[in-house]
Motif scaffolding. Sequence first.
Motif, PDB file in Angstrom:
ATOM      1  N   VAL A 184       0.860  -1.184   0.000  1.00  0.00           N
ATOM      2  CA  VAL A 184       0.000   0.000   0.000  1.00  0.00           C
ATOM      3  C   VAL A 184       0.894   1.231   0.000  1.00  0.00           C
ATOM      4  CG1 VAL A 184      -1.693   1.346   1.309  1.00  0.00           C
ATOM      5  CG2 VAL A 184      -1.901  -1.146   1.209  1.00  0.00           C
ATOM      6  N   TYR A 185       0.651   2.114  -0.949  1.00  0.00           N
ATOM      7  CA  TYR A 185       1.335   3.400  -0.999  1.00  0.00           C
ATOM      8  C   TYR A 185       0.294   4.460  -0.636  1.00  0.00           C
ATOM      9  CZ  TYR A 185       3.765   7.476  -3.017  1.00  0.00           C
ATOM     10  OH  TYR A 185       4.346   8.715  -3.222  1.00  0.00           O
ATOM     11  N   PRO A 186       0.308   4.921   0.619  1.00  0.00           N
ATOM     12  CA  PRO A 186      -0.709   5.877   1.062  1.00  0.00           C
ATOM     13  C   PRO A 186      -0.280   7.333   0.853  1.00  0.00           C
ATOM     14  CG  PRO A 186       0.602   5.208   2.930  1.00  0.00           C
ATOM     15  CD  PRO A 186       1.160   4.486   1.721  1.00  0.00           C
ATOM     16  N   GLY A 187      -1.263   8.200   0.746  1.00  0.00           N
ATOM     17  CA  GLY A 187      -0.981   9.625   0.648  1.00  0.00           C
ATOM     18  C   GLY A 187      -2.245  10.402   0.398  1.00  0.00           C
TER      19      GLY A 187
ATOM     20  N   GLY B 120      -3.380   4.153  -1.802  1.00  0.00           N
ATOM     21  CA  GLY B 120      -4.417   4.518  -0.839  1.00  0.00           C
ATOM     22  C   GLY B 120      -4.545   6.017  -0.717  1.00  0.00           C
ATOM     23  N   VAL B 121      -5.679   6.544  -1.136  1.00  0.00           N
ATOM     24  CA  VAL B 121      -5.920   7.982  -1.093  1.00  0.00           C
ATOM     25  C   VAL B 121      -6.594   8.314   0.232  1.00  0.00           C
ATOM     26  CG1 VAL B 121      -7.062   9.932  -2.205  1.00  0.00           C
ATOM     27  CG2 VAL B 121      -6.137   8.063  -3.598  1.00  0.00           C
ATOM     28  N   LEU B 122      -5.874   9.036   1.059  1.00  0.00           N
ATOM     29  CA  LEU B 122      -6.369   9.369   2.392  1.00  0.00           C
ATOM     30  C   LEU B 122      -7.481  10.402   2.328  1.00  0.00           C
ATOM     31  CD1 LEU B 122      -6.175   9.204   5.486  1.00  0.00           C
ATOM     32  CD2 LEU B 122      -4.404  10.962   5.376  1.00  0.00           C
ATOM     33  N   ASN B 123      -8.576  10.070   2.958  1.00  0.00           N
ATOM     34  CA  ASN B 123      -9.695  11.002   3.117  1.00  0.00           C
ATOM     35  C   ASN B 123      -9.619  11.527   4.549  1.00  0.00           C
ATOM     36  OD1 ASN B 123     -12.035  12.458   2.928  1.00  0.00           O
ATOM     37  ND2 ASN B 123     -13.389  10.694   3.022  1.00  0.00           N
ATOM     38  N   ASN B 124      -8.871  12.610   4.715  1.00  0.00           N
ATOM     39  CA  ASN B 124      -8.660  13.195   6.042  1.00  0.00           C
ATOM     40  C   ASN B 124      -9.703  14.287   6.265  1.00  0.00           C
ATOM     41  OD1 ASN B 124      -7.777  14.458   8.374  1.00  0.00           O
ATOM     42  ND2 ASN B 124      -5.621  14.377   7.797  1.00  0.00           N
ATOM     43  N   VAL B 125     -10.661  14.024   7.127  1.00  0.00           N
ATOM     44  CA  VAL B 125     -11.766  14.959   7.346  1.00  0.00           C
ATOM     45  C   VAL B 125     -11.304  16.236   8.053  1.00  0.00           C
ATOM     46  CG1 VAL B 125     -13.586  13.216   7.321  1.00  0.00           C
ATOM     47  CG2 VAL B 125     -12.444  13.755   9.478  1.00  0.00           C
ATOM     48  N   ARG B 126     -10.096  16.237   8.631  1.00  0.00           N
ATOM     49  CA  ARG B 126      -9.577  17.431   9.300  1.00  0.00           C
ATOM     50  C   ARG B 126      -8.912  18.402   8.339  1.00  0.00           C
ATOM     51  NH1 ARG B 126      -5.594  15.515  12.989  1.00  0.00           N
ATOM     52  NH2 ARG B 126      -5.769  13.502  12.008  1.00  0.00           N
ATOM     53  N   LYS B 127      -8.635  17.964   7.119  1.00  0.00           N
ATOM     54  CA  LYS B 127      -7.984  18.825   6.132  1.00  0.00           C
ATOM     55  C   LYS B 127      -8.984  19.259   5.072  1.00  0.00           C
ATOM     56  CE  LYS B 127      -3.200  17.351   6.335  1.00  0.00           C
ATOM     57  NZ  LYS B 127      -2.072  16.873   5.537  1.00  0.00           N
ATOM     58  N   LYS B 128      -8.708  20.396   4.456  1.00  0.00           N
ATOM     59  CA  LYS B 128      -9.523  20.884   3.348  1.00  0.00           C
ATOM     60  C   LYS B 128      -8.695  20.780   2.074  1.00  0.00           C
ATOM     61  CE  LYS B 128     -13.066  23.709   5.125  1.00  0.00           C
ATOM     62  NZ  LYS B 128     -14.115  24.153   4.275  1.00  0.00           N
ATOM     63  N   PRO B 129      -8.796  19.656   1.377  1.00  0.00           N
ATOM     64  CA  PRO B 129      -8.007  19.488   0.155  1.00  0.00           C
ATOM     65  C   PRO B 129      -8.574  20.321  -1.000  1.00  0.00           C
ATOM     66  CG  PRO B 129      -9.440  17.616   0.472  1.00  0.00           C
ATOM     67  CD  PRO B 129      -9.606  18.495   1.688  1.00  0.00           C
ATOM     68  N   LEU B 130      -7.716  20.583  -1.960  1.00  0.00           N
ATOM     69  CA  LEU B 130      -8.156  21.264  -3.176  1.00  0.00           C
ATOM     70  C   LEU B 130      -9.075  20.345  -3.978  1.00  0.00           C
ATOM     71  CD1 LEU B 130      -7.959  23.498  -5.371  1.00  0.00           C
ATOM     72  CD2 LEU B 130      -6.020  22.210  -6.283  1.00  0.00           C
ATOM     73  N   LEU B 131      -8.649  19.101  -4.128  1.00  0.00           N
ATOM     74  CA  LEU B 131      -9.394  18.133  -4.925  1.00  0.00           C
ATOM     75  C   LEU B 131     -10.164  17.190  -4.015  1.00  0.00           C
ATOM     76  CD1 LEU B 131      -6.524  17.196  -7.417  1.00  0.00           C
ATOM     77  CD2 LEU B 131      -8.346  18.846  -7.784  1.00  0.00           C
ATOM     78  N   THR B 132     -11.343  16.805  -4.439  1.00  0.00           N
ATOM     79  CA  THR B 132     -12.117  15.831  -3.667  1.00  0.00           C
ATOM     80  C   THR B 132     -11.428  14.476  -3.747  1.00  0.00           C
ATOM     81  OG1 THR B 132     -13.487  15.115  -5.530  1.00  0.00           O
ATOM     82  CG2 THR B 132     -14.275  17.041  -4.253  1.00  0.00           C
ATOM     83  N   VAL B 133     -11.818  13.583  -2.880  1.00  0.00           N
ATOM     84  CA  VAL B 133     -11.279  12.222  -2.921  1.00  0.00           C
ATOM     85  C   VAL B 133     -11.567  11.591  -4.282  1.00  0.00           C
ATOM     86  CG1 VAL B 133     -11.511   9.890  -1.962  1.00  0.00           C
ATOM     87  CG2 VAL B 133     -11.399  11.848  -0.435  1.00  0.00           C
ATOM     88  N   GLU B 134     -12.764  11.801  -4.780  1.00  0.00           N
ATOM     89  CA  GLU B 134     -13.153  11.226  -6.075  1.00  0.00           C
ATOM     90  C   GLU B 134     -12.272  11.783  -7.202  1.00  0.00           C
ATOM     91  OE1 GLU B 134     -16.186  10.783  -3.129  1.00  0.00           O
ATOM     92  OE2 GLU B 134     -15.383  12.670  -3.915  1.00  0.00           O
TER      93      GLU B 134
END
Length: 158
Positions: free
Chosen positions: A5-8, A34-48
């Motif tokens: 697993v390569y997470p990030g 593995g694409v981390l869905n971190n609810v504490r961060k506001k990413p530019l791009l959605t998980v999808e």
Amino acid sequence: MKIGVYPGSFDPATYGHLDIIKRASQLVDYLIVGVLNNVRKKPLLTVEERIKLLQDITEDLDNVSVEAFSGLLVDFVKEKNANIIIRGLRAVTDFEYELQMAQVNQSLDKNIETIFLATSVQYSFLSSSLVKEIAKFGGNVDSLVPQKVSDYMKKKYI
């Protein structure tokens, strides 16, 4: 079968990420990005969006899949019947953090090993944060991210 697993967060995926994915896919039988869905961060791009872009740039790698996860990485690794975590290192500062995480993960599950891959020199300065900053101010990110990611970033900021 060796499953890694390569997470990030991959927000967005860079050439550095793609380099690690390609090299890691040669070390294991099957690699899960593995694409981390971190609810504490506001990413530019959605998980999808991140998953789709990673799928697009890895479509030529038969033993690679891309999936979202949240929570503890060791739980995701176990759920996927994997026992190897792949992490990329750019600099000494990365090593200190990544070593600590690897030790914590191994204390949570002794069957999980972490493999560190040194980032290729040409990508050692790259980070997703840097790419977002350049794109935000209209800079050209073509040399920093795969073309499909660059095209998407241009649409996102125009």
